[in-house]
Design a protein around this motif. Structure first.
Motif, PDB file in Angstrom:
ATOM      1  N   HIS A 297      21.821   6.376   9.943  1.00 58.35           N
ATOM      2  CA  HIS A 297      21.978   4.878  10.298  1.00 58.35           C
ATOM      3  C   HIS A 297      21.920   4.770  11.187  1.00 58.35           C
ATOM      4  N   ASN A 298      22.732   5.911  12.448  1.00 64.98           N
ATOM      5  CA  ASN A 298      23.872   5.241  13.680  1.00 64.98           C
ATOM      6  C   ASN A 298      25.174   4.681  13.233  1.00 64.98           C
ATOM      7  N   PHE A 299      26.038   5.419  14.244  1.00 65.19           N
ATOM      8  CA  PHE A 299      27.468   5.040  14.423  1.00 65.19           C
ATOM      9  C   PHE A 299      27.867   3.656  14.551  1.00 65.19           C
ATOM     10  N   THR A 300      26.581   2.565  14.239  1.00 65.62           N
ATOM     11  CA  THR A 300      26.574   1.227  14.233  1.00 65.62           C
ATOM     12  C   THR A 300      25.768   0.565  13.191  1.00 65.62           C
ATOM     13  N   GLY A 301      25.134   1.594  12.872  1.00 68.44           N
ATOM     14  CA  GLY A 301      23.846   0.552  11.439  1.00 68.44           C
ATOM     15  C   GLY A 301      23.344   0.315  11.997  1.00 68.44           C
ATOM     16  N   GLU A 302      22.617   0.816  13.319  1.00 70.17           N
ATOM     17  CA  GLU A 302      20.579   0.605  13.495  1.00 70.17           C
ATOM     18  C   GLU A 302      20.005   1.277  13.757  1.00 70.17           C
ATOM     19  N   GLY A 303      20.397   2.141  12.304  1.00 63.06           N
ATOM     20  CA  GLY A 303      18.804   2.987  11.868  1.00 63.06           C
ATOM     21  C   GLY A 303      18.575   3.844  13.233  1.00 63.06           C
TER      22      GLY A 303
ATOM     23  N   GLN B 184      14.709   5.115  -1.407  1.00 59.06           N
ATOM     24  CA  GLN B 184      14.114   5.491  -1.150  1.00 59.06           C
ATOM     25  C   GLN B 184      14.649   6.457  -0.450  1.00 59.06           C
ATOM     26  N   ASN B 185      15.437   7.426   0.907  1.00 55.36           N
ATOM     27  CA  ASN B 185      15.825   8.465   0.864  1.00 55.36           C
ATOM     28  C   ASN B 185      16.858   8.727   0.867  1.00 55.36           C
ATOM     29  N   MET B 186      17.792   7.846   0.484  1.00 54.56           N
ATOM     30  CA  MET B 186      19.284   7.354   0.453  1.00 54.56           C
ATOM     31  C   MET B 186      19.609   8.099  -0.291  1.00 54.56           C
ATOM     32  N   PRO B 187      21.073   8.471  -0.343  1.00 56.27           N
ATOM     33  CA  PRO B 187      21.274   8.937  -1.633  1.00 56.27           C
ATOM     34  C   PRO B 187      22.620   7.624  -2.477  1.00 56.27           C
TER      35      PRO B 187
ATOM     36  N   LYS C 216       9.445   8.503   7.080  1.00 60.12           N
ATOM     37  CA  LYS C 216      10.575   8.416   6.883  1.00 60.12           C
ATOM     38  C   LYS C 216      11.803   7.709   7.503  1.00 60.12           C
ATOM     39  N   TYR C 217      12.174   6.775   8.129  1.00 54.43           N
ATOM     40  CA  TYR C 217      14.033   6.759   8.434  1.00 54.43           C
ATOM     41  C   TYR C 217      14.998   5.580   7.783  1.00 54.43           C
ATOM     42  N   ALA C 218      15.646   5.936   8.499  1.00 51.66           N
ATOM     43  CA  ALA C 218      16.998   4.958   7.793  1.00 51.66           C
ATOM     44  C   ALA C 218      16.847   3.256   9.123  1.00 51.66           C
ATOM     45  N   PRO C 219      16.816   2.416   7.415  1.00 60.46           N
ATOM     46  CA  PRO C 219      16.606   1.195   8.431  1.00 60.46           C
ATOM     47  C   PRO C 219      18.071   0.669   9.352  1.00 60.46           C
ATOM     48  N   ASP C 220      17.178  -0.571  10.279  1.00 57.08           N
ATOM     49  CA  ASP C 220      18.601  -1.694  10.197  1.00 57.08           C
ATOM     50  C   ASP C 220      19.390  -1.633   9.867  1.00 57.08           C
ATOM     51  N   LEU C 221      20.771  -2.052   9.514  1.00 57.78           N
ATOM     52  CA  LEU C 221      21.458  -2.638   9.119  1.00 57.78           C
ATOM     53  C   LEU C 221      21.800  -3.927   9.739  1.00 57.78           C
ATOM     54  N   THR C 222      21.406  -4.312  10.980  1.00 54.93           N
ATOM     55  CA  THR C 222      22.254  -5.180  12.328  1.00 54.93           C
ATOM     56  C   THR C 222      22.262  -6.935  10.470  1.00 54.93           C
TER      57      THR C 222
ATOM     58  N   GLN D 171       0.971  -1.314  -0.311  1.00 51.30           N
ATOM     59  CA  GLN D 171      -0.256  -0.419  -0.386  1.00 51.30           C
ATOM     60  C   GLN D 171       0.885   1.029  -0.351  1.00 51.30           C
ATOM     61  N   PRO D 172       0.320   2.189  -0.484  1.00 52.19           N
ATOM     62  CA  PRO D 172       1.410   3.423  -0.382  1.00 52.19           C
ATOM     63  C   PRO D 172       1.646   3.694   0.786  1.00 52.19           C
ATOM     64  N   GLY D 173       3.135   4.298   1.398  1.00 53.17           N
ATOM     65  CA  GLY D 173       3.230   5.267   2.456  1.00 53.17           C
ATOM     66  C   GLY D 173       4.697   5.650   1.964  1.00 53.17           C
ATOM     67  N   ALA D 174       4.401   6.730   3.345  1.00 50.84           N
ATOM     68  CA  ALA D 174       5.965   7.399   3.398  1.00 50.84           C
ATOM     69  C   ALA D 174       7.307   6.892   3.042  1.00 50.84           C
ATOM     70  N   GLN D 175       6.975   5.543   2.823  1.00 50.64           N
ATOM     71  CA  GLN D 175       8.623   4.829   2.706  1.00 50.64           C
ATOM     72  C   GLN D 175       7.894   2.955   2.944  1.00 50.64           C
ATOM     73  N   ALA D 176       8.692   2.869   1.897  1.00 54.10           N
ATOM     74  CA  ALA D 176       8.956   1.186   1.502  1.00 54.10           C
ATOM     75  C   ALA D 176       9.318  -0.138   1.969  1.00 54.10           C
ATOM     76  N   PRO D 177       8.843  -0.387   3.655  1.00 52.27           N
ATOM     77  CA  PRO D 177       9.181  -1.432   4.352  1.00 52.27           C
ATOM     78  C   PRO D 177       9.475  -3.001   4.425  1.00 52.27           C
ATOM     79  N   LYS D 178      10.995  -2.928   4.460  1.00 51.59           N
ATOM     80  CA  LYS D 178      11.981  -4.444   4.206  1.00 51.59           C
ATOM     81  C   LYS D 178      10.269  -6.118   4.751  1.00 51.59           C
ATOM     82  N   LYS D 179      10.192  -6.640   3.505  1.00 48.99           N
ATOM     83  CA  LYS D 179       8.953  -8.039   4.350  1.00 48.99           C
ATOM     84  C   LYS D 179       9.408  -9.175   3.344  1.00 48.99           C
ATOM     85  N   LYS D 180       8.527  -9.496   3.663  1.00 54.19           N
ATOM     86  CA  LYS D 180       8.542 -11.222   3.134  1.00 54.19           C
ATOM     87  C   LYS D 180       8.222 -11.119   1.461  1.00 54.19           C
TER      88      LYS D 180
END
Length: 270
Positions: A160-166, A195-198, A173-179, A99-108
């Motif tokens: 993404h914060n210093f260790t990539g935890e988003g 998304q919003n990432m360069p 919008k949000y920067a996703p967790d990269l763990t 569905q439309p939204g501010a950002q496409a989330p990660k899913k199955k």
């Protein structure tokens, strides 16, 4: 001469000559023919992948991105985004969106790996763009982890914060967790800027530097890695850690000073 003539008349002589001729013909064919045939087979396989990808695209993507990938009011143009963008978006389940939204989330995932490659082949045929990276490009085993940490803190930590935890951004919008993100998808995200990432082209950030960032994330989020600073407090960096030290450290010292003063005053009265 009589012995040589006798050998020529041997019943197996014709069979030996035939086998030798077939082997020589096969060797010559292998030496000169396969390059062209392999190329033709590769082109045929690519054309088939594009055709199958076009069918998948028409069913699952064209309603938002247009019948030819030109984009609509519901989805951006896919001309020139390249195979890497499709592999990232579809391979992480972000596309197609539910569905439309501010950002496409990660899913199955909706499509399996084979179907994802077919979709990527079709979208890549619409216009040149970043290709799906090879394992040697994102393999963190031989990368410079220290350099990766420096690059990550310079280019990525603010979101993404210093260790990539988003972390949260603006307007939902949000920067996703990269763990637990696949190294290939981390590399593709840097290539394509989802998304919003360069995006970071090879001219802005060479392949070696992208690989170093992948190695850094794998190292700091590994279950076996030691954190020299103790508890990482969410990986938010020195500001959050400094606030924690101020509130609890200085607060605890103030509380202790008040307690000691109260005890001293009570002792004097008694």
């Amino acid at each position: 001469m009589k012995k040589l003539s006798a050998r020529r008349r041997h019943p197996l002589a014709a069979l030996v000559v035939l086998i030798f001729a077939l082997a020589a013909t096969g060797g010559l064919y292998t030496a000169f023919a396969p390059a062209g045939e392999a190329k033709a087979d590769q082109e045929s396989s690519q054309s088939l992948a594009i055709e199958e990808g076009k069918k998948l695209y028409a069913t699952g993507c064209s309603s938002c991105h247009g019948t030819g990938g030109q984009g609509t009011s519901d989805g951006p143009s896919l001309v020139g985004v390249g195979a890497a963008a499709v592999d990232f978006q579809v391979g992480t389940g972000r596309m197609p969106m539910q569905q439309p939204g501010a950002q496409a989330p990660k899913k199955k995932k909706v499509y399996d790996e084979h179907e994802t490659k077919q979709l990527a082949a079709y979208v890549a045929s619409l216009g040149a763009g970043p290709e799906i990276p090879t394992k040697s490009q994102y393999d963190p085993s031989d990368a410079d982890v220290a350099k990766g940490g420096e690059l990550f803190r310079t280019n990525c930590a603010q979101c993404h914060n210093f260790t990539g935890e988003g972390g949260a951004l603006t307007k939902g919008k949000y920067a996703p967790d990269l763990t637990d993100v696949d190294p290939k998808h981390v590399y593709e995200a840097m290539q394509t800027g989802p998304q919003n990432m360069p995006s970071f082209s090879d001219g802005e950030m060479p392949e070696k530097d992208k690989g170093a960032i992948v190695a850094y994330l794998k190292t700091v989020n590994s279950d076996t890695s030691d954190n020299p600073g103790g508890f990482k407090l969410g990986g938010f960096g020195p500001v959050a850690e400094g606030m924690f030290a101020w509130v609890f450290g200085i607060g605890g010292m103030v509380a202790l000073a008040v307690w000691v003063a109260a005890r001293t005053a009570k002792a004097k009265k008694s």
